[in-house]
Scaffold this active site. Structure first.
Site, PDB file in Angstrom:
ATOM      1  N   LYS A 171       0.071  -3.391  14.130  1.00 51.19           N
ATOM      2  CA  LYS A 171      -0.926  -2.374  14.550  1.00 51.19           C
ATOM      3  C   LYS A 171      -2.027  -2.480  13.524  1.00 51.19           C
ATOM      4  O   LYS A 171      -1.969  -1.809  12.322  1.00 51.19           O
ATOM      5  CB  LYS A 171      -0.152  -0.794  14.563  1.00 51.19           C
ATOM      6  CG  LYS A 171      -1.243   0.147  15.254  1.00 51.19           C
ATOM      7  CD  LYS A 171      -1.336   1.448  14.842  1.00 51.19           C
ATOM      8  CE  LYS A 171      -2.211   1.744  13.891  1.00 51.19           C
ATOM      9  NZ  LYS A 171      -3.714   1.820  14.057  1.00 51.19           N
ATOM     10  N   GLU A 246       1.783   1.244   0.487  1.00 53.90           N
ATOM     11  CA  GLU A 246       0.919   0.955  -0.519  1.00 53.90           C
ATOM     12  C   GLU A 246      -0.077   1.987  -0.383  1.00 53.90           C
ATOM     13  O   GLU A 246      -0.806   1.731   0.841  1.00 53.90           O
ATOM     14  CB  GLU A 246       0.558  -0.528  -0.380  1.00 53.90           C
ATOM     15  CG  GLU A 246       0.037  -1.061  -1.765  1.00 53.90           C
ATOM     16  CD  GLU A 246      -1.484  -0.864  -1.769  1.00 53.90           C
ATOM     17  OE1 GLU A 246      -1.994   0.039  -2.569  1.00 53.90           O
ATOM     18  OE2 GLU A 246      -2.108  -1.473  -1.160  1.00 53.90           O
ATOM     19  N   CYS A 280      -8.351  -0.158  -2.498  1.00 51.12           N
ATOM     20  CA  CYS A 280      -7.350   0.955  -3.143  1.00 51.12           C
ATOM     21  C   CYS A 280      -7.532   0.603  -4.495  1.00 51.12           C
ATOM     22  O   CYS A 280      -7.115   1.336  -5.398  1.00 51.12           O
ATOM     23  CB  CYS A 280      -5.866   0.754  -2.817  1.00 51.12           C
ATOM     24  SG  CYS A 280      -5.816   0.103  -1.052  1.00 51.12           S
ATOM     25  N   GLU A 380      -9.179  10.586  -4.270  1.00 55.52           N
ATOM     26  CA  GLU A 380      -9.561   9.401  -4.179  1.00 55.52           C
ATOM     27  C   GLU A 380     -10.695   9.620  -2.792  1.00 55.52           C
ATOM     28  O   GLU A 380     -10.572  10.343  -1.942  1.00 55.52           O
ATOM     29  CB  GLU A 380      -8.566   8.484  -3.341  1.00 55.52           C
ATOM     30  CG  GLU A 380      -8.753   7.016  -2.764  1.00 55.52           C
ATOM     31  CD  GLU A 380      -7.714   6.225  -2.219  1.00 55.52           C
ATOM     32  OE1 GLU A 380      -6.993   6.925  -1.608  1.00 55.52           O
ATOM     33  OE2 GLU A 380      -7.561   4.982  -2.750  1.00 55.52           O
TER      34      GLU A 380
HETATM   35  C1  UN1 Z   1      -6.630  -3.024  -1.315  1.00 53.52           C
HETATM   36  O1  UN1 Z   1      -7.724  -2.495  -1.617  1.00 53.52           O
HETATM   37  O2  UN1 Z   1      -5.817  -2.318  -0.587  1.00 53.52           O
HETATM   38  O3  UN1 Z   1      -7.161  -6.640  -5.760  1.00 53.52           O
HETATM   39  C2  UN1 Z   1      -6.279  -4.421  -1.786  1.00 53.52           C
HETATM   40  C3  UN1 Z   1      -8.051  -6.559  -5.160  1.00 53.52           C
HETATM   41  C4  UN1 Z   1      -7.674  -7.062  -3.632  1.00 53.52           C
HETATM   42  C5  UN1 Z   1      -6.759  -6.485  -2.862  1.00 53.52           C
HETATM   43  C6  UN1 Z   1      -7.028  -4.911  -2.577  1.00 53.52           C
HETATM   44  N1  UN1 Z   1      -7.587  -8.740  -3.998  1.00 53.52           N
HETATM   45  O4  UN1 Z   1      -9.108  -5.916  -5.265  1.00 53.52           O
END
Ligand code: UN1
Length: 489
Positions: A171, A246, A280, A380
């Site tokens: 999804k 995550e 993230c 965040e």
């Molecule tokens: C994410 O933001 O969920 O390290 C992944 C990084 C990328 C992956 C980010 N290679 O910024």
């Protein structure tokens, strides 16, 4: 009009309903996608369950060969995929090409892993007996992906799930349905048999919820917000499914007084404003030693003001739009909070020029005078907003970097190896960079975080295979008599 992919066929949502996806840089429609419901998830899981016995029995190198072919096809279509991504979620082309490359690397890693997939051979405590472990597939995997890495993150999940012998239901986010559609087309072309991969588009609250609750799904993997992650953990955990989460980050970059300042500026610009701050792993806190604070801040503001903002399809651009109107409003609310709490140094407004007016652009925004407990230092924001915190020395810098509920990525700039190693040891994060920004993880290493960033799993590299497999321990006794562990001498 795009469709779901269930049991080897492209189909509409059973309800016949659709949603429209728009390009955040222009406000133009990209297309309509199925607004699916629980009944579509039920069909997809049924198909995945039926396909599981055959797929899981296929020799691993054969599944690996399919993943290699998938990597080859993504390579062949790299530019096309990058352009699809840029149109659907706004990142500049240079970055979407990198995102697709991350997906390709993941496929090739899986091809190699297919001929390793090691278990352990362990001595027994008894004579004439050996002990071994195997990694076995779980069954049907439910994969719920975000929009910020529309190629890499679905591939981080789909490729190891498939290589391990699971079948799946994907999804994608409602903000990135197009890239996933194209990825599924390429997976089919790579030779994945009917029923093994299934795509169900639609809202998280309905489709994601149905996946998390489905009795025939054995493992759920999710990347996204803490709120949604804890909801998934609640419903899937109750049914004793494996759940890999995550979640968010409030990543900090420390700059010590002895750091190479030019290098640290390049790092923070890339970390904070790359992907328009929507990673993230984005740098959302900059922790500056008081000795270099004023000089560094002035240099940074100067550079941030010069960033080229616009449609990511225009090659020279450095920062695209944010994902949606509502996300831009959320960012702006945080900026208003920041204005009350701290000092706005630059940005702080919707970005407009003639070309950007119908998109969702936001200026690169920097606050100074932030302290570690303020909301803009704790929550965040997921946008191009950076909070600058002044500290005195390494101990305070480490105290500040550890002062949030998250622990995904972290960074320290220093020339002093002792300070660097102190930081590596004491920072509470799943990922730490020395003299590099908080973003840019490589797909062959463990990826994930501590504290509220996740629930202890690591995607990427060899560790993701633990998410998608069960260990089977096998004891083989060739003594010809009853041997009793713990009892016999
Ligand atoms: C994410 O933001 O969920 O390290 C992944 C990084 C990328 C992956 C980010 N290679 O910024």
């Amino acid at each position: 009009m795009y469709k779901n992919y269930i049991n080897g066929k492209w189909v509409d949502a059973k309800s016949g309903e659709n949603f429209i996806k728009i390009n955040p840089a222009t406000g133009e429609e990209i297309g309509s996608f199925p607004y699916s419901g629980k009944e579509d998830v039920d069909d997809a899981v049924k198909s995945a369950k039926e396909a599981f016995p055959k797929w899981s029995k296929l020799p691993l190198p054969d599944r690996g060969a399919i993943m290699r072919k998938f990597g080859d096809l993504m390579m062949e279509h790299k530019e096309e995929l990058a352009r699809i991504e840029t149109q659907e979620m706004g990142k500049v082309l240079k970055e979407t090409r990198g995102d697709v490359q991350e997906a390709i690397d993941t496929a090739y890693y899986a091809f190699g892993e297919a001929t390793r997939f090691f278990g352990h051979t362990v001595p027994s405590e008894l004579p004439n007996k050996i002990c071994l472990t195997f990694k076995r597939p779980i069954g049907v995997a439910g994969l719920i992906a975000p929009w910020n890495f529309p190629a890499a993150i679905p591939c981080w999940k789909m490729i190891p799930a498939l290589l391990s012998g699971n079948t799946l239901v994907l999804k994608p986010s409602r903000e990135a349905p197009w890239t996933s559609t194209r990825l599924i087309e390429l997976l089919i072309e790579s030779g994945v048999p009917k029923g093994v991969v299934n795509l169900v588009q639609g809202p998280g609250g309905i489709v994601g919820e149905a996946i998390s609750k489905h009795p025939d799904i054995g493992v759920v993997s999710f990347t996204g917000s803490v709120e949604t992650g804890s909801r998934i953990a609640e419903v899937a955990g109750k049914l004793l499914k494996r759940v890999s989460l995550e979640l968010g980050g409030k990543n900090g970059q420390i700059v010590m007084r002895d750091a190479n300042l030019e290098l640290a500026i390049d790092g923070v610009l890339w970390g904070a404003f790359g992907t328009t701050g929507q990673r993230c792993t984005a740098t959302s806190r900059l922790i500056l030693d008081e000795e270099i604070h004023d000089k560094f801040l002035a240099m940074l503001i100067d550079r941030a003001k010069k960033l080229k903002i616009g449609n990511g399809l225009d090659e020279g651009m450095e920062m695209g739009p944010v994902i949606s109107k509502s996300q831009r409003e959320k960012i702006d609310k945080y900026v208003q909070i920041g204005k009350e709490e701290a000092k706005l140094e630059c940005g702080g407004n919707f970005y407009t020029d003639n070309k950007c007016d119908s998109g969702f652009f936001y200026e690169p925004t920097i606050f100074s005078g932030v302290n570690k407990n303020m909301r803009i230092a704790q929550e965040e924001i997921f946008g191009p907003v950076l909070a600058v915190i002044k500290v005195c020395g390494l101990n305070e810098a480490i105290d500040v970097i550890n002062s949030t509920k998250y622990g995904l990525s972290s960074s320290i700039y220093t020339q002093d190896v002792n300070a660097a190693m102190q930081a590596v040891e004491r920072i509470e994060a799943g990922i730490t960079y020395v003299n590099g920004p908080t973003i840019g993880a490589e797909c062959h290493l463990p990826f994930g975080g501590v504290k509220n960033t996740g629930n202890g799993h690591r995607e990427g590299g060899w560790t993701v295979y633990e998410i998608f497999t069960e260990f089977q321990t096998v004891y083989i006794d060739y003594s010809g008599k009853l041997q009793r562990a713990q009892l016999d001498d």
